[in-house]
Enzyme design. Structure first.
Site, PDB file in Angstrom:
ATOM      1  N   LYS A  22     -15.660 -21.064  42.687  1.00 44.86           N
ATOM      2  CA  LYS A  22     -15.732 -19.351  43.832  1.00 44.86           C
ATOM      3  C   LYS A  22     -14.850 -19.753  45.723  1.00 44.86           C
ATOM      4  CE  LYS A  22     -19.942 -19.752  46.685  1.00 44.86           C
ATOM      5  NZ  LYS A  22     -19.334 -18.868  47.706  1.00 44.86           N
ATOM      6  N   ASN A  23     -14.442 -20.463  45.825  1.00 50.33           N
ATOM      7  CA  ASN A  23     -14.449 -20.790  47.523  1.00 50.33           C
ATOM      8  C   ASN A  23     -12.776 -20.223  47.347  1.00 50.33           C
ATOM      9  OD1 ASN A  23     -16.794 -20.498  48.292  1.00 50.33           O
ATOM     10  ND2 ASN A  23     -17.610 -22.508  49.488  1.00 50.33           N
ATOM     11  N   ARG A  94     -20.796 -12.271  52.100  1.00 51.56           N
ATOM     12  CA  ARG A  94     -19.500 -12.543  52.839  1.00 51.56           C
ATOM     13  C   ARG A  94     -17.684 -12.604  52.689  1.00 51.56           C
ATOM     14  NH1 ARG A  94     -21.521 -13.322  57.934  1.00 51.56           N
ATOM     15  NH2 ARG A  94     -18.894 -14.002  58.121  1.00 51.56           N
ATOM     16  N   CYS A 118     -26.293 -15.082  58.396  1.00 51.80           N
ATOM     17  CA  CYS A 118     -27.008 -15.202  57.063  1.00 51.80           C
ATOM     18  C   CYS A 118     -28.367 -16.408  57.241  1.00 51.80           C
ATOM     19  CB  CYS A 118     -25.463 -15.939  55.568  1.00 51.80           C
ATOM     20  SG  CYS A 118     -25.273 -17.653  55.655  1.00 51.80           S
ATOM     21  N   ARG A 123     -22.599 -17.027  61.718  1.00 48.81           N
ATOM     22  CA  ARG A 123     -21.442 -16.598  60.966  1.00 48.81           C
ATOM     23  C   ARG A 123     -21.043 -15.850  61.864  1.00 48.81           C
ATOM     24  NH1 ARG A 123     -22.284 -17.986  54.777  1.00 48.81           N
ATOM     25  NH2 ARG A 123     -20.184 -18.918  55.498  1.00 48.81           N
ATOM     26  N   PRO A 124     -20.249 -16.040  62.822  1.00 49.39           N
ATOM     27  CA  PRO A 124     -19.356 -14.324  63.153  1.00 49.39           C
ATOM     28  C   PRO A 124     -18.010 -14.957  62.645  1.00 49.39           C
ATOM     29  CG  PRO A 124     -19.963 -16.322  65.005  1.00 49.39           C
ATOM     30  CD  PRO A 124     -20.505 -16.428  63.676  1.00 49.39           C
ATOM     31  N   ILE A 125     -17.273 -13.675  63.377  1.00 46.50           N
ATOM     32  CA  ILE A 125     -15.748 -13.359  63.323  1.00 46.50           C
ATOM     33  C   ILE A 125     -14.758 -13.731  63.946  1.00 46.50           C
ATOM     34  CG2 ILE A 125     -16.475 -12.711  59.731  1.00 46.50           C
ATOM     35  CD1 ILE A 125     -14.840 -10.162  61.445  1.00 46.50           C
ATOM     36  N   LEU A 127     -12.867 -15.967  65.587  1.00 47.18           N
ATOM     37  CA  LEU A 127     -11.403 -16.017  65.297  1.00 47.18           C
ATOM     38  C   LEU A 127     -10.620 -15.345  64.143  1.00 47.18           C
ATOM     39  CD1 LEU A 127     -13.486 -19.774  64.848  1.00 47.18           C
ATOM     40  CD2 LEU A 127     -12.072 -18.709  66.873  1.00 47.18           C
ATOM     41  N   ASP A 307     -21.353 -28.240  52.100  1.00 44.82           N
ATOM     42  CA  ASP A 307     -22.157 -27.034  50.932  1.00 44.82           C
ATOM     43  C   ASP A 307     -22.409 -28.618  49.909  1.00 44.82           C
ATOM     44  OD1 ASP A 307     -19.372 -24.691  51.115  1.00 44.82           O
ATOM     45  OD2 ASP A 307     -20.962 -25.176  51.909  1.00 44.82           O
ATOM     46  N   VAL A 329     -21.134 -28.354  61.185  1.00 49.63           N
ATOM     47  CA  VAL A 329     -21.085 -26.967  60.451  1.00 49.63           C
ATOM     48  C   VAL A 329     -21.220 -25.962  60.921  1.00 49.63           C
ATOM     49  CG1 VAL A 329     -19.127 -25.608  59.181  1.00 49.63           C
ATOM     50  CG2 VAL A 329     -19.081 -27.827  59.307  1.00 49.63           C
ATOM     51  N   ARG A 399     -25.033 -16.957  42.445  1.00 51.50           N
ATOM     52  CA  ARG A 399     -23.804 -16.586  43.007  1.00 51.50           C
ATOM     53  C   ARG A 399     -22.307 -17.384  42.838  1.00 51.50           C
ATOM     54  NH1 ARG A 399     -24.543 -16.043  48.679  1.00 51.50           N
ATOM     55  NH2 ARG A 399     -22.040 -16.124  48.565  1.00 51.50           N
TER      56      ARG A 399
HETATM   57  C1  EPZ Z   1     -16.275 -21.048  54.038  1.00 55.57           C
HETATM   58  O1  EPZ Z   1     -16.928 -20.138  55.064  1.00 55.57           O
HETATM   59  C2  EPZ Z   1     -17.721 -21.398  53.030  1.00 55.57           C
HETATM   60  N1  EPZ Z   1     -16.789 -19.347  52.118  1.00 55.57           N
HETATM   61  C3  EPZ Z   1     -18.563 -21.892  52.802  1.00 55.57           C
HETATM   62  O2  EPZ Z   1     -19.483 -21.876  52.071  1.00 55.57           O
HETATM   63  C4  EPZ Z   1     -17.999 -23.391  53.523  1.00 55.57           C
HETATM   64  O3  EPZ Z   1     -19.467 -23.861  54.155  1.00 55.57           O
HETATM   65  C5  EPZ Z   1     -17.910 -22.854  54.699  1.00 55.57           C
HETATM   66  O4  EPZ Z   1     -16.098 -22.067  54.327  1.00 55.57           O
HETATM   67  C6  EPZ Z   1     -17.522 -23.912  56.213  1.00 55.57           C
HETATM   68  O5  EPZ Z   1     -16.798 -25.604  54.491  1.00 55.57           O
HETATM   69  C7  EPZ Z   1     -15.743 -19.849  51.415  1.00 55.57           C
HETATM   70  O6  EPZ Z   1     -15.325 -20.279  51.099  1.00 55.57           O
HETATM   71  C8  EPZ Z   1     -16.538 -18.337  50.279  1.00 55.57           C
HETATM   72  P1  EPZ Z   1     -15.756 -20.830  58.072  1.00 55.57           P
HETATM   73  P2  EPZ Z   1     -16.475 -19.634  55.629  1.00 55.57           P
HETATM   74  O7  EPZ Z   1     -15.694 -19.800  59.078  1.00 55.57           O
HETATM   75  O8  EPZ Z   1     -15.438 -19.719  56.013  1.00 55.57           O
HETATM   76  C9  EPZ Z   1     -18.339 -20.643  62.692  1.00 55.57           C
HETATM   77  C10 EPZ Z   1     -21.350 -21.794  50.124  1.00 55.57           C
HETATM   78  O9  EPZ Z   1     -22.302 -22.668  49.681  1.00 55.57           O
HETATM   79  N2  EPZ Z   1     -17.344 -20.090  62.787  1.00 55.57           N
HETATM   80  O10 EPZ Z   1     -15.329 -22.215  58.171  1.00 55.57           O
HETATM   81  O11 EPZ Z   1     -17.365 -18.405  56.095  1.00 55.57           O
HETATM   82  C11 EPZ Z   1     -18.823 -20.180  61.070  1.00 55.57           C
HETATM   83  O12 EPZ Z   1     -20.426 -19.961  62.590  1.00 55.57           O
HETATM   84  C12 EPZ Z   1     -20.309 -21.325  51.262  1.00 55.57           C
HETATM   85  O13 EPZ Z   1     -20.336 -21.435  49.470  1.00 55.57           O
HETATM   86  C13 EPZ Z   1     -17.035 -19.139  64.184  1.00 55.57           C
HETATM   87  O14 EPZ Z   1     -18.222 -19.147  65.079  1.00 55.57           O
HETATM   88  O15 EPZ Z   1     -17.081 -20.482  56.987  1.00 55.57           O
HETATM   89  C14 EPZ Z   1     -19.413 -22.235  60.712  1.00 55.57           C
HETATM   90  O16 EPZ Z   1     -20.541 -22.262  61.833  1.00 55.57           O
HETATM   91  C15 EPZ Z   1     -21.444 -21.134  52.375  1.00 55.57           C
HETATM   92  N3  EPZ Z   1     -16.043 -18.094  64.645  1.00 55.57           N
HETATM   93  C16 EPZ Z   1     -17.774 -22.917  61.192  1.00 55.57           C
HETATM   94  O17 EPZ Z   1     -17.397 -22.336  62.195  1.00 55.57           O
HETATM   95  C17 EPZ Z   1     -14.985 -17.471  63.878  1.00 55.57           C
HETATM   96  O18 EPZ Z   1     -14.994 -16.220  63.012  1.00 55.57           O
HETATM   97  C18 EPZ Z   1     -17.588 -22.773  59.979  1.00 55.57           C
HETATM   98  O19 EPZ Z   1     -17.377 -21.624  59.419  1.00 55.57           O
HETATM   99  C19 EPZ Z   1     -15.758 -18.236  62.231  1.00 55.57           C
HETATM  100  C20 EPZ Z   1     -16.336 -19.066  61.736  1.00 55.57           C
END
Ligand code: EPZ
Length: 421
Positions: A22-23, A94, A118, A123-125, A127, A307, A329, A399
């Protein structure tokens, strides 16, 4: 409303085949927006999130042909693709924000609703946006939308404060068509990042270093079509490995890459599970000796995957000894604890720490799947709990797991999907 009914039956035995990831497939589908011609993606898992991404791409004007029987999707994107992602779809998933990089690179503009938090965290964006700004884009927030735009993206150096998976993927997809060279440091190293880089390089991109902490990208003028097989889902793999362990079973997991689940293999071995593997199969034998506890600390790849944290908690409630689980995380990824405690798990939490006592006799109960992996943990707990476990809101589980009920039933589990009110 659909729910799963799970009962304790017997240890799981037999074989299971892992689906595409999926990811990995979600960013690949977004990346297909970058190509001037049609892209073919194979080994696509039959999942709700894939359906949402298809709907999103179609809403942008892409021609998407799905063949779920063959696990194939083709995506062709017109030059005049739209640049605004509809609110209804982004709210459902998301990962929709992953169209921002490709749309910005291809059209010079992307407009998406702020994804919001969520169950597992804010989960801000920030970065992602910081990376786009480094490449020369302007960022505006208005009326709940984010709009990024640039007449021409320029290669730049980007340092990520945290190795975010999504930010790494989005910035890569923006930088491949930028003018000049980009160097992105402290990036995510997950296998899904490598799969995306391989896909983009097949389309003619020039990406080096995926899978390490620094990625270097030389921008190109355009990208062409390609065919690509999605990697197997390492979290589905890990979930079935833990399912075999929690039921003290013996399961051969096929189409699974051992290299992608090293931390899960290591932790299960610490619990006393016997694990053998070759290039594409993993044999999990938990029927030979009593299992003991181990501590878990989640980290970005190649550390222990967040995960897999909820599923491992379900296992640790059943083995000898106590354990400490630390979630580094996500700030709110213990939603499954209250539900497992409904089943008698007796887990205590304090901030990002959880303390587990093993050898709990779990009891079937009515519980709620609060998110995808939390739902998976409840299914695993239900496989060893006395009586019936009734899990509601299973759409969360669907999902991210293709045909979970059938796959578990083929291994001898007692689980069924009920649509009775
Ligand atoms: C991906 O989410 C996966 N989703 C998640 O899987 C997985 O838990 C996560 O990576 C970590 O491995 C998909 O690939 C679709 P991150 P993502 O950006 O990209 C913070 C599942 O169960 N952060 O690595 O959203 C954030 O809040 C899902 O399949 C910022 O602060 O994860 C988090 O605490 C759930 N600012 C941490 O970093 C940002 O701009 C990791 O988030 C981006 C992230």
């Amino acid at each position: 409303m659909a729910k799963y009914l799970v009962q304790k039956k017997a240890p799981l035995y037999g074989e299971v085949e892992i689906s595409g990831s999926k990811n990995a497939v979600l960013p690949l589908m977004a990346a297909a927006l970058l190509a001037g011609e049609s892209c073919e993606i194979m080994s696509v898992p039959n999942l709700r999130d894939v359906e949402v991404m298809c709907a999103l791409l179609k809403s942008l004007g892409a021609v998407v042909v799905e063949n779920y029987e063959k696990n194939q999707i083709s995506i062709a994107t017109p030059a005049d693709v739209a640049h605004e992602a509809p609110y209804e779809l982004v709210k459902k998933m998301r990962a929709s924000v992953l169209v921002m990089g490709p749309l910005l690179a291809k059209t010079g503009k992307a407009r998406v609703p702020l994804p919001g938090g969520c169950a597992i965290g804010a989960r801000p964006i920030n970065l992602h946006l910081k990376g786009f700004q480094a490449l020369g884009a302007t960022v505006e927030k208005q009326h709940g939308f984010i709009e990024v735009s640039a007449a021409k993206l320029k290669g730049a150096d980007v340092y990520l404060d945290f190795p975010s998976v999504g930010a790494t993927e989005n910035i890569m997809m923006a930088a491949v068509l930028a003018e000049g060279t980009s160097v992105i440091e402290n990036v995510a190293q997950e296998p899904e990042i490598v799969d995306l880089a391989n896909f983009l390089n097949k389309m003619g991109a020039k990406i080096k270093g995926a899978g390490t902490d620094t990625i270097k990208i030389e921008g190109v003028k355009s990208l062409k079509s390609c065919k690509h097989n999605v990697i197997p889902d390492r979290i589905e793999t890990g979930t079935f490995m833990v399912a075999a362990a929690v039921t003290r079973g013996n399961v051969l997991i096929k189409n699974a890459l051992p290299n992608h689940v090293k931390p899960v293999i290591a932790k299960l071995r610490e619990c006393g599970v016997i694990i053998e593997f070759d290039d594409e199969n993993i044999l999990v034998r938990a029927d030979e000796r009593p299992l003991i506890s181990t501590d878990i600390k989640t980290l970005p790849y190649p550390g222990f995957p967040t995960d897999m944290q909820p599923q491992f908690m379900a296992l640790l409630t059943t083995v000898k000894g106590s354990a400490v689980v630390m979630e580094t995380v996500f700030e709110n990824r213990f939603m499954h604890v209250a539900e497992l405690n409904q089943m008698g798990a007796g887990i205590q939490t304090e901030g990002r720490y959880a303390l587990l006592q093993g050898e709990r006799l779990l009891q079937g109960a009515r519980v709620i799947a609060t998110d995808l992996r939390a739902g998976a943990a409840l299914v695993l707990a239900g496989l060893v709990a006395e009586g019936t476990t009734e899990i509601s809101e299973v759409y969360h589980i669907e999902r991210g797991y293709a045909n979970l009920v059938d796959k578990l039933r083929n291994l001898g589990a007692s689980i069924s999907l009920s649509t009775n009110p």
